[in-house]
Design a protein around this motif. Structure first.
Motif, PDB file in Angstrom:
ATOM      1  N   TYR A  55       0.727  -0.896  -0.152  1.00 38.81           N
ATOM      2  CA  TYR A  55      -0.340  -0.720  -0.276  1.00 38.81           C
ATOM      3  C   TYR A  55       0.515   1.288   0.174  1.00 38.81           C
ATOM      4  N   ILE A  56       0.615   2.010  -0.126  1.00 36.41           N
ATOM      5  CA  ILE A  56       1.388   3.886  -0.568  1.00 36.41           C
ATOM      6  C   ILE A  56       0.156   4.819  -0.226  1.00 36.41           C
ATOM      7  N   ILE A  57       0.671   5.339  -0.199  1.00 40.17           N
ATOM      8  CA  ILE A  57      -0.249   7.213   1.304  1.00 40.17           C
ATOM      9  C   ILE A  57      -0.980   7.736   0.147  1.00 40.17           C
ATOM     10  N   GLU A  58      -2.226   7.492   0.585  1.00 40.34           N
ATOM     11  CA  GLU A  58      -2.665   8.072  -0.947  1.00 40.34           C
ATOM     12  C   GLU A  58      -3.200   9.664  -0.817  1.00 40.34           C
ATOM     13  N   SER A  59      -3.608  10.487   0.050  1.00 44.28           N
ATOM     14  CA  SER A  59      -3.384  11.606   0.988  1.00 44.28           C
ATOM     15  C   SER A  59      -4.268  11.291   2.750  1.00 44.28           C
ATOM     16  N   VAL A  60      -3.468  12.891   2.953  1.00 42.79           N
ATOM     17  CA  VAL A  60      -3.316  12.847   4.156  1.00 42.79           C
ATOM     18  C   VAL A  60      -4.555  14.298   4.604  1.00 42.79           C
ATOM     19  N   MET A  61      -5.347  14.437   5.312  1.00 42.59           N
ATOM     20  CA  MET A  61      -5.866  15.650   5.759  1.00 42.59           C
ATOM     21  C   MET A  61      -5.529  15.957   7.814  1.00 42.59           C
ATOM     22  N   MET A  62      -5.479  17.502   8.220  1.00 48.69           N
ATOM     23  CA  MET A  62      -5.285  17.449   9.652  1.00 48.69           C
ATOM     24  C   MET A  62      -5.734  18.455   9.559  1.00 48.69           C
ATOM     25  N   LYS A  63      -7.076  18.002  10.182  1.00 52.60           N
ATOM     26  CA  LYS A  63      -7.648  19.599  10.014  1.00 52.60           C
ATOM     27  C   LYS A  63      -9.495  19.773  11.507  1.00 52.60           C
ATOM     28  N   ASN A  64      -9.522  20.891  12.369  1.00 56.27           N
ATOM     29  CA  ASN A  64      -9.962  21.040  13.867  1.00 56.27           C
ATOM     30  C   ASN A  64     -12.061  21.233  12.936  1.00 56.27           C
ATOM     31  N   ASN A  65     -12.549  20.539  13.602  1.00 53.69           N
ATOM     32  CA  ASN A  65     -13.860  20.531  12.444  1.00 53.69           C
ATOM     33  C   ASN A  65     -14.236  20.697  11.076  1.00 53.69           C
ATOM     34  N   GLN A  66     -14.028  22.098  10.768  1.00 53.38           N
ATOM     35  CA  GLN A  66     -14.119  22.113   8.881  1.00 53.38           C
ATOM     36  C   GLN A  66     -13.462  22.735   8.832  1.00 53.38           C
ATOM     37  N   THR A  67     -12.389  23.219   9.162  1.00 46.60           N
ATOM     38  CA  THR A  67     -11.388  23.800   8.780  1.00 46.60           C
ATOM     39  C   THR A  67     -10.280  22.844   8.720  1.00 46.60           C
ATOM     40  N   LYS A  68      -9.698  23.003   7.449  1.00 47.49           N
ATOM     41  CA  LYS A  68      -8.535  22.702   6.696  1.00 47.49           C
ATOM     42  C   LYS A  68      -7.022  22.826   7.275  1.00 47.49           C
ATOM     43  N   TYR A  69      -6.303  22.834   8.212  1.00 47.09           N
ATOM     44  CA  TYR A  69      -4.996  23.217   8.207  1.00 47.09           C
ATOM     45  C   TYR A  69      -3.741  22.601   7.596  1.00 47.09           C
ATOM     46  N   TYR A  70      -4.281  21.268   6.792  1.00 49.45           N
ATOM     47  CA  TYR A  70      -3.121  20.387   5.894  1.00 49.45           C
ATOM     48  C   TYR A  70      -3.804  19.152   4.909  1.00 49.45           C
ATOM     49  N   VAL A  71      -3.070  19.631   3.608  1.00 50.33           N
ATOM     50  CA  VAL A  71      -3.692  18.520   3.330  1.00 50.33           C
ATOM     51  C   VAL A  71      -2.664  18.157   2.779  1.00 50.33           C
ATOM     52  N   MET A  72      -2.506  16.611   1.949  1.00 55.24           N
ATOM     53  CA  MET A  72      -1.369  16.581   0.700  1.00 55.24           C
ATOM     54  C   MET A  72      -2.345  15.436   0.121  1.00 55.24           C
ATOM     55  N   GLU A  73      -2.097  15.315  -1.604  1.00 52.03           N
ATOM     56  CA  GLU A  73      -2.518  14.386  -2.122  1.00 52.03           C
ATOM     57  C   GLU A  73      -1.689  14.127  -3.294  1.00 52.03           C
ATOM     58  N   LEU A  74      -1.663  12.338  -3.686  1.00 54.57           N
ATOM     59  CA  LEU A  74      -0.610  12.378  -4.209  1.00 54.57           C
ATOM     60  C   LEU A  74      -1.529  12.741  -5.606  1.00 54.57           C
ATOM     61  N   LYS A  75      -0.299  12.952  -7.023  1.00 55.93           N
ATOM     62  CA  LYS A  75      -0.509  13.759  -7.931  1.00 55.93           C
ATOM     63  C   LYS A  75      -0.564  12.829  -9.254  1.00 55.93           C
ATOM     64  N   ASP A  76       0.158  11.281  -8.786  1.00 56.96           N
ATOM     65  CA  ASP A  76       0.429  10.227 -10.098  1.00 56.96           C
ATOM     66  C   ASP A  76      -0.151   8.539  -9.379  1.00 56.96           C
ATOM     67  N   THR A  77      -1.467   8.547  -9.786  1.00 58.74           N
ATOM     68  CA  THR A  77      -1.471   6.979  -9.048  1.00 58.74           C
ATOM     69  C   THR A  77      -0.707   5.563  -9.319  1.00 58.74           C
ATOM     70  N   MET A  78       0.030   6.103 -10.314  1.00 56.22           N
ATOM     71  CA  MET A  78       0.917   5.045  -9.933  1.00 56.22           C
ATOM     72  C   MET A  78       2.009   4.904  -9.573  1.00 56.22           C
ATOM     73  N   LYS A  79       2.313   5.861  -8.489  1.00 57.74           N
ATOM     74  CA  LYS A  79       3.401   6.381  -7.928  1.00 57.74           C
ATOM     75  C   LYS A  79       3.269   6.720  -6.732  1.00 57.74           C
ATOM     76  N   GLY A  80       3.863   7.367  -6.407  1.00 56.24           N
ATOM     77  CA  GLY A  80       3.764   7.513  -4.182  1.00 56.24           C
ATOM     78  C   GLY A  80       4.591   6.269  -3.360  1.00 56.24           C
ATOM     79  N   SER A  81       3.997   6.642  -1.784  1.00 64.50           N
ATOM     80  CA  SER A  81       5.610   6.710  -0.662  1.00 64.50           C
ATOM     81  C   SER A  81       4.849   5.853   0.328  1.00 64.50           C
ATOM     82  N   ARG A  82       5.108   4.752   1.299  1.00 59.24           N
ATOM     83  CA  ARG A  82       4.398   4.363   1.820  1.00 59.24           C
ATOM     84  C   ARG A  82       4.946   5.202   3.006  1.00 59.24           C
ATOM     85  N   ILE A  83       5.684   6.150   3.196  1.00 54.50           N
ATOM     86  CA  ILE A  83       5.727   7.031   4.612  1.00 54.50           C
ATOM     87  C   ILE A  83       6.308   8.639   3.965  1.00 54.50           C
TER      88      ILE A  83
END
Length: 161
Positions: A55-83
């Motif tokens: 498995y690889i990480i597709e996205s990470v989101m850090m938020k508080n209630n409805q406010t998103k403070y950090y969002v990271m998304e995978l660009k290319d689904t054929m690539k990606g990282s475990r860390i």
């Protein structure tokens, strides 16, 4: 007398149908048991790591209630990282929102903080949902990394359906 025998026969058939239905339910229920993958959240090193090589990480989101403070998304689904490292840009990922430092520098707001992580199997997604219902899995954690040195391992809360 005949009517009584018919009622007994009908009752026996109904009981047999119920027992058969229960057996079928148990059989199908065990076929779809969900054994979630695990990730390690390491706030000390600012990393999130999938513990499976498949498995690889597709996205990470850090938020508080409805406010998103950090969002990271995978660009290319054929690539990606475990860390991924959420303090430094990880190759192959877009940082959509990055105001975690601002959030952590303000007075803590305790209104539903959380981290949501989505992982996926390496490679292309299946064309149908029936191929592998564990292909994409979700995690949630109720603590943001502000000043924390927590290291924790969590299991996926549910698969994509």
């Amino acid at each position: 007398m005949q009517q009584m025998n018919k009622m007994k026969l009908s009752k026996n058939v109904t009981i047999k149908k119920i027992v058969l239905l229960i057996i079928i339910c148990f059989h199908f229920g065990s076929c779809f048991e969900f054994n979630g993958e695990k990730i390690e959240i390491n706030y000390k090193d600012k990393t999130i790591k999938v513990l499976s090589d498949d498995y690889i990480i597709e996205s990470v989101m850090m938020k508080n209630n409805q406010t998103k403070y950090y969002v990271m998304e995978l660009k290319d689904t054929m690539k990606g990282s475990r860390i991924i490292n959420f303090k430094n840009k990880t190759t192959g990922y877009n940082i959509v929102v990055d105001s975690l430092d601002y959030y952590c520098s303000s007075t803590p707001n305790i209104d539903s903080p959380g981290v949501w992580v989505t992982i996926r199997k390496k490679g292309l997604k299946s064309n149908t949902n029936n191929d592998d219902f564990e292909e994409i899995q979700y995690f949630n954690y109720n603590k943001l990394p502000c000043g924390s040195a927590v290291i924790d391992t969590i299991t996926a809360s549910n698969p994509y359906k």
